[in-house]
Design a protein around this motif. Structure first.
Motif, PDB file in Angstrom:
ATOM      1  N   VAL A   1       0.626   8.421   6.895  1.00 52.30           N
ATOM      2  CA  VAL A   1       1.712   7.673   7.931  1.00 52.30           C
ATOM      3  C   VAL A   1       1.319   8.356   9.279  1.00 52.30           C
ATOM      4  CG1 VAL A   1       4.074   7.774   8.333  1.00 52.30           C
ATOM      5  CG2 VAL A   1       3.319   7.414   5.899  1.00 52.30           C
ATOM      6  N   ILE A   2       1.323   9.652   9.266  1.00 53.81           N
ATOM      7  CA  ILE A   2       1.054  10.103  10.820  1.00 53.81           C
ATOM      8  C   ILE A   2      -0.001   9.694  11.391  1.00 53.81           C
ATOM      9  CG2 ILE A   2       0.634  12.321  11.969  1.00 53.81           C
ATOM     10  CD1 ILE A   2       2.276  13.780   9.657  1.00 53.81           C
ATOM     11  N   GLU A   3      -1.202   9.367  10.828  1.00 50.33           N
ATOM     12  CA  GLU A   3      -2.414   8.918  11.420  1.00 50.33           C
ATOM     13  C   GLU A   3      -2.329   7.388  11.743  1.00 50.33           C
ATOM     14  OE1 GLU A   3      -6.164   8.640  13.020  1.00 50.33           O
ATOM     15  OE2 GLU A   3      -4.939  10.499  12.363  1.00 50.33           O
ATOM     16  N   PHE A   4      -1.667   6.745  10.766  1.00 43.80           N
ATOM     17  CA  PHE A   4      -1.299   5.279  11.095  1.00 43.80           C
ATOM     18  C   PHE A   4      -0.469   5.201  12.608  1.00 43.80           C
ATOM     19  CE2 PHE A   4       1.315   1.676  10.758  1.00 43.80           C
ATOM     20  CZ  PHE A   4       0.361   0.719  10.269  1.00 43.80           C
TER      21      PHE A   4
ATOM     22  N   SER B   1       5.610   6.412   0.986  1.00 42.16           N
ATOM     23  CA  SER B   1       4.868   5.345   0.327  1.00 42.16           C
ATOM     24  C   SER B   1       5.661   3.995   0.533  1.00 42.16           C
ATOM     25  CB  SER B   1       4.783   5.503  -1.275  1.00 42.16           C
ATOM     26  OG  SER B   1       6.096   5.640  -1.632  1.00 42.16           O
ATOM     27  N   THR B   2       6.762   4.280   1.192  1.00 39.63           N
ATOM     28  CA  THR B   2       7.644   2.769   1.615  1.00 39.63           C
ATOM     29  C   THR B   2       7.286   2.415   3.118  1.00 39.63           C
ATOM     30  OG1 THR B   2       9.765   4.311   2.359  1.00 39.63           O
ATOM     31  CG2 THR B   2       9.383   3.845   0.081  1.00 39.63           C
ATOM     32  N   LEU B   3       6.490   3.017   3.522  1.00 43.57           N
ATOM     33  CA  LEU B   3       6.196   2.579   5.023  1.00 43.57           C
ATOM     34  C   LEU B   3       6.008   0.976   5.090  1.00 43.57           C
ATOM     35  CD1 LEU B   3       4.038   4.347   7.721  1.00 43.57           C
ATOM     36  CD2 LEU B   3       3.633   1.891   6.998  1.00 43.57           C
ATOM     37  N   THR B   4       6.668   0.549   5.953  1.00 41.80           N
ATOM     38  CA  THR B   4       6.243  -1.016   6.489  1.00 41.80           C
ATOM     39  C   THR B   4       6.617  -1.459   7.972  1.00 41.80           C
ATOM     40  OG1 THR B   4       6.908  -3.194   5.668  1.00 41.80           O
ATOM     41  CG2 THR B   4       8.645  -1.791   6.071  1.00 41.80           C
TER      42      THR B   4
ATOM     43  N   MET C   1       0.792  -1.037  -0.135  1.00 38.74           N
ATOM     44  CA  MET C   1      -0.043  -0.014  -0.011  1.00 38.74           C
ATOM     45  C   MET C   1       0.783   1.178  -0.086  1.00 38.74           C
ATOM     46  SD  MET C   1      -2.826   1.184   2.870  1.00 38.74           S
ATOM     47  CE  MET C   1      -3.702   2.503   2.553  1.00 38.74           C
ATOM     48  N   ASP C   2       0.547   2.308  -0.715  1.00 37.00           N
ATOM     49  CA  ASP C   2       1.216   3.361  -0.800  1.00 37.00           C
ATOM     50  C   ASP C   2       0.616   4.531  -0.032  1.00 37.00           C
ATOM     51  OD1 ASP C   2       3.086   2.558  -2.750  1.00 37.00           O
ATOM     52  OD2 ASP C   2       2.120   3.202  -4.440  1.00 37.00           O
ATOM     53  N   TYR C   3       1.241   4.800   1.043  1.00 32.06           N
ATOM     54  CA  TYR C   3       1.038   5.932   2.057  1.00 32.06           C
ATOM     55  C   TYR C   3       1.153   7.309   1.742  1.00 32.06           C
ATOM     56  CZ  TYR C   3      -0.145   1.810   5.206  1.00 32.06           C
ATOM     57  OH  TYR C   3      -0.476   0.819   5.870  1.00 32.06           O
ATOM     58  N   SER C   4       0.553   8.203   2.151  1.00 30.86           N
ATOM     59  CA  SER C   4       0.766   9.662   2.026  1.00 30.86           C
ATOM     60  C   SER C   4       1.431  10.098   3.490  1.00 30.86           C
ATOM     61  CB  SER C   4      -0.590  10.646   1.707  1.00 30.86           C
ATOM     62  OG  SER C   4      -1.536  10.467   2.842  1.00 30.86           O
ATOM     63  N   LYS C   5       2.082  11.070   3.200  1.00 28.95           N
ATOM     64  CA  LYS C   5       2.542  11.903   4.827  1.00 28.95           C
ATOM     65  C   LYS C   5       1.517  11.744   5.594  1.00 28.95           C
ATOM     66  CE  LYS C   5       4.098  16.126   6.676  1.00 28.95           C
ATOM     67  NZ  LYS C   5       4.542  17.633   6.454  1.00 28.95           N
ATOM     68  N   GLU C   6       0.260  12.381   5.346  1.00 30.28           N
ATOM     69  CA  GLU C   6      -0.867  12.468   6.454  1.00 30.28           C
ATOM     70  C   GLU C   6      -1.365  10.954   6.921  1.00 30.28           C
ATOM     71  OE1 GLU C   6      -0.293  16.001   4.444  1.00 30.28           O
ATOM     72  OE2 GLU C   6      -0.728  13.881   3.446  1.00 30.28           O
TER      73      GLU C   6
ATOM     74  N   LYS D   1       4.880  -0.669  18.343  1.00 33.86           N
ATOM     75  CA  LYS D   1       5.114  -1.156  16.893  1.00 33.86           C
ATOM     76  C   LYS D   1       6.406  -0.403  16.551  1.00 33.86           C
ATOM     77  CE  LYS D   1       1.114  -3.184  14.695  1.00 33.86           C
ATOM     78  NZ  LYS D   1       0.102  -2.791  15.809  1.00 33.86           N
ATOM     79  N   VAL D   2       7.345  -1.070  15.551  1.00 34.00           N
ATOM     80  CA  VAL D   2       8.545  -0.316  14.800  1.00 34.00           C
ATOM     81  C   VAL D   2       8.161  -0.377  13.426  1.00 34.00           C
ATOM     82  CG1 VAL D   2      10.835  -0.305  14.498  1.00 34.00           C
ATOM     83  CG2 VAL D   2      10.017  -1.145  16.699  1.00 34.00           C
ATOM     84  N   LEU D   3       8.302   0.998  12.859  1.00 32.87           N
ATOM     85  CA  LEU D   3       7.938   1.147  11.399  1.00 32.87           C
ATOM     86  C   LEU D   3       9.294   1.369  10.505  1.00 32.87           C
ATOM     87  CD1 LEU D   3       5.174   3.544  11.100  1.00 32.87           C
ATOM     88  CD2 LEU D   3       4.992   1.048  11.243  1.00 32.87           C
ATOM     89  N   ARG D   4       9.302   1.152   9.503  1.00 28.62           N
ATOM     90  CA  ARG D   4      10.696   1.615   8.621  1.00 28.62           C
ATOM     91  C   ARG D   4      10.134   2.106   7.373  1.00 28.62           C
ATOM     92  NH1 ARG D   4      14.989  -3.127   7.791  1.00 28.62           N
ATOM     93  NH2 ARG D   4      13.533  -3.872   6.137  1.00 28.62           N
ATOM     94  N   MET D   5      10.710   3.418   7.006  1.00 21.19           N
ATOM     95  CA  MET D   5      10.742   3.930   5.780  1.00 21.19           C
ATOM     96  C   MET D   5      12.179   4.182   4.867  1.00 21.19           C
ATOM     97  SD  MET D   5       7.610   6.589   6.271  1.00 21.19           S
ATOM     98  CE  MET D   5       8.064   7.461   8.089  1.00 21.19           C
ATOM     99  N   PHE D   6      11.945   3.914   3.988  1.00 20.24           N
ATOM    100  CA  PHE D   6      13.484   4.462   3.206  1.00 20.24           C
ATOM    101  C   PHE D   6      13.453   5.987   2.962  1.00 20.24           C
ATOM    102  CE2 PHE D   6      13.064  -0.266   1.683  1.00 20.24           C
ATOM    103  CZ  PHE D   6      13.987  -0.721   2.277  1.00 20.24           C
ATOM    104  N   CYS D   7      14.433   6.465   2.736  1.00 18.02           N
ATOM    105  CA  CYS D   7      14.728   7.920   2.845  1.00 18.02           C
ATOM    106  C   CYS D   7      15.335   8.492   1.427  1.00 18.02           C
ATOM    107  CB  CYS D   7      15.495   8.564   4.018  1.00 18.02           C
ATOM    108  SG  CYS D   7      14.664   8.033   5.477  1.00 18.02           S
TER     109      CYS D   7
END
Length: 247
Positions: free
Chosen positions: A8-11, A74-77, A1-6, A87-93
């Protein structure tokens, strides 16, 4: 799933996220990261989080060492092997210079530039991958040895193939991360395995491979093993291939 900035913050607010890992790769494809807490996420998106580029070989010189990591929503996992509570998330930068311009030695920037040139030329590219690795036993201290997990051969099955359950764990973990393996099997060498990843866009495919290597290493450690992706782990046995198909 491709996330937007908003999103991600809500998640992060809804899912009890405690740490966010901001990840990138060095020139050799080694995964690097730093961790931030959710209260730093707005700053990460707006300004980036600084790190010492001179400490990464080939990145920067000490007199111009400040580089900045800007997460790509969009890289959130979610990292499934971490705690389900907190939880621990990772995003590429993206990596940026202090003035906000792209860091030209960032491999992600280089790949993005190449993909954009292909798109401008009217090309739609997909890349599939076949990744081979050895599973070795560890010693009493948990350090790697050169003793393979088994002595099975190409596409052998259990009980000769002792990596079957480890591959199963790897594949199921990848699916939790929305990465879709096409096949997995024992390879020719003793303790050697292969996992094939479904074709995707160049950038998504690169992200999938980095995630695959991370999952393989993590699952290996959880099973008291170590994973080796190097070209020739055992001099007298089959080497590890990394095959890509470009369409």
């Amino acid at each position: 799933m491709d996330y937007s900035k908003e999103e991600v913050i809500e998640f992060i607010r809804q899912e009890d996220v405690k740490f966010i890992r901001l990840a990138f790769c060095d020139f050799l494809g080694n995964l690097k990261n730093l961790a931030i807490t959710p209260d730093q996420l707005d700053k990460a998106f707006d300004e980036g989080i600084s790190f010492d580029g001179s400490a990464i070989n080939g990145f920067a010189t000490p007199d111009h060492s400040d580089l900045f990591l800007v997460p790509i929503p969009s890289t959130l996992t979610v990292l499934p092997w971490r705690s389900t509570t907190g939880k621990v998330l990772r995003m590429f930068c993206e990596i940026r210079n202090a003035d906000g311009t792209p860091f030209e030695r960032d491999s992600r920037y280089i790949l993005h530039s190449a993909a954009e040139k292909a798109k401008a030329a009217g090309l739609k590219i997909k890349i599939g991958s076949e990744c081979e690795f050895y599973l070795f036993k560890t010693d009493a201290n948990g350090d790697p040895t050169t003793e393979p997990l088994d002595h099975a051969g190409y596409m052998d099955v259990a009980p000769y193939d002792k990596g079957e359950n480890v591959r199963r764990e790897i594949v199921l973990t990848l699916k939790e991360m929305d990465i879709h393996p096409e096949a997995s099997h024992h390879e020719e060498g003793p303790g050697q395995n292969q996992i094939d990843i479904r074709p995707a866009s160049p950038m998504r495919s690169a992200d999938n491979i980095i995630n695959l290597m991370s999952v393989v290493r993590t699952c290996a450690v959880r099973n008291g093993l170590t994973a080796d992706f190097s070209p020739k782990p055992l001099s007298a046995k089959s080497g590890n291939g990394f095959h890509i198909s470009i369409s």
